[in-house]
Write an enzyme that holds these catalytic residues in place. Sequence first.
Site, short mmCIF file in Angstrom:
data_model
loop_
_atom_site.label_atom_id
_atom_site.label_comp_id
_atom_site.label_asym_id
_atom_site.label_seq_id
_atom_site.Cartn_x
_atom_site.Cartn_y
_atom_site.Cartn_z
N LYS A 197 0.83 -1.20 0.00
CA LYS A 197 0.00 0.00 0.00
C LYS A 197 0.87 1.26 0.00
CE LYS A 197 -3.94 -2.23 0.41
NZ LYS A 197 -5.05 -2.13 -0.54
N HIS A 328 -10.32 -8.53 -7.81
CA HIS A 328 -10.06 -8.06 -6.46
C HIS A 328 -10.56 -9.05 -5.40
CE1 HIS A 328 -11.66 -5.79 -2.85
NE2 HIS A 328 -10.37 -5.47 -2.81
#
Length: 398
Positions: A197, A328
């Site tokens: 991230k 996802h």
Amino acid sequence: MVTTTPLSTSDTAGHAAQRADAATGDRISWVRLSSVLLPLATPVSDAKVLTGRQRPMTEVAFLFAEIATEEGHQGIGFSYSKRAGGPGQFAHASQIADQLLDEDPSDIGRIWTKLVWAGASVGRSGLATQAVAAFDVALWDLKAKRAGLPLAKLLGAHRDSVRCYNTSGGFLHTPTEEVLANATASLEAGIGGLKIKVGHPDSKRDLERVRAVREHVGDDVPLMVDANQQWDRPTARRMGRALEPFDLVWIEEPLDAYDAQGHAALAAALDTPVATGEMLASVAEHWELIRQGAADVIQPDAPRIGGITQFLKLAALAEHQQLQLAPHFAMEIHLHLAAAYPIEPWVEHFDWLEPLFNERLETGAGRMHIPARPGLGITLSDQARAWTQAEHEVGKRP
């Protein structure tokens, strides 16, 4: 001599109808819904938390649908919600569950439309179709089990395994040293790529983390980053250029999920591919990304867009534009769907869901392998039953 009398058109149609009735005479007789709350061992933070838009995630709410037929065939499917919305999905699904009774389980497309219109006043995307998704996935699971095939084989697999990458080890709440340790563990477990991230308010910290991971794993390991929609257009351009030296597979969600124009401009400006789509809740919303050339890598989420029926429509649109595919989350579903996509895809490895199921997906040599078990190849664990918050049943239990 034996003489035969040609059948009339009406006779031929009548015989065809009788054969169809015999082949598809089974009917849905029972449906059970379960609302399951999966606790996370550690509160999870990404850029949305650090920028104040959301609180850390502590749990994931799952909506499970179990469907059985008069002839004893069964299927299981699920949808999910993070942070909020789980009770709403369960409530909506409970209100429309009886619409499945006495339906032919093979008529998945027609059933999807029926369920959507049963709740059409709240729309044909978002929470409403995410509730429908659990039923839709269960019906595809049932159909593949009845055929004795893994779902990927029923759909028409192009491969027996799919490239996979790990996300759960690289969240922003995780110290860099731990991210590096997680990266090593993922590679040793046979997972091929790593995603970390980014989107920290201090962009220097993002670059330091990416540099640390790249130096730790070397130049040959596929590496992705995910900004979780937290950059504006100028920041995304600057960060995209700054990240070019790290040879990333993609930059994920650099902008707001609905900014198709901004994503298109960014994709045209950068050498690094742009990936997005996971937050969109319908095929129509993804089509806007595709139409504008806003993504090099499309990342649909089957439970979020209404299930497998809708995912297959979107996959056809994506293939037509020669897009890369990287679904996802929900690897238990998406492994099968990715295996059936003609262009070599990726699937996202998350170990969060493992306590919910009795089975485990296997990884090795950088790939996730399609299980030989029919259907999705999953059954609910005792732990999932223990985490069940509410249930709703209609029909006759098998």
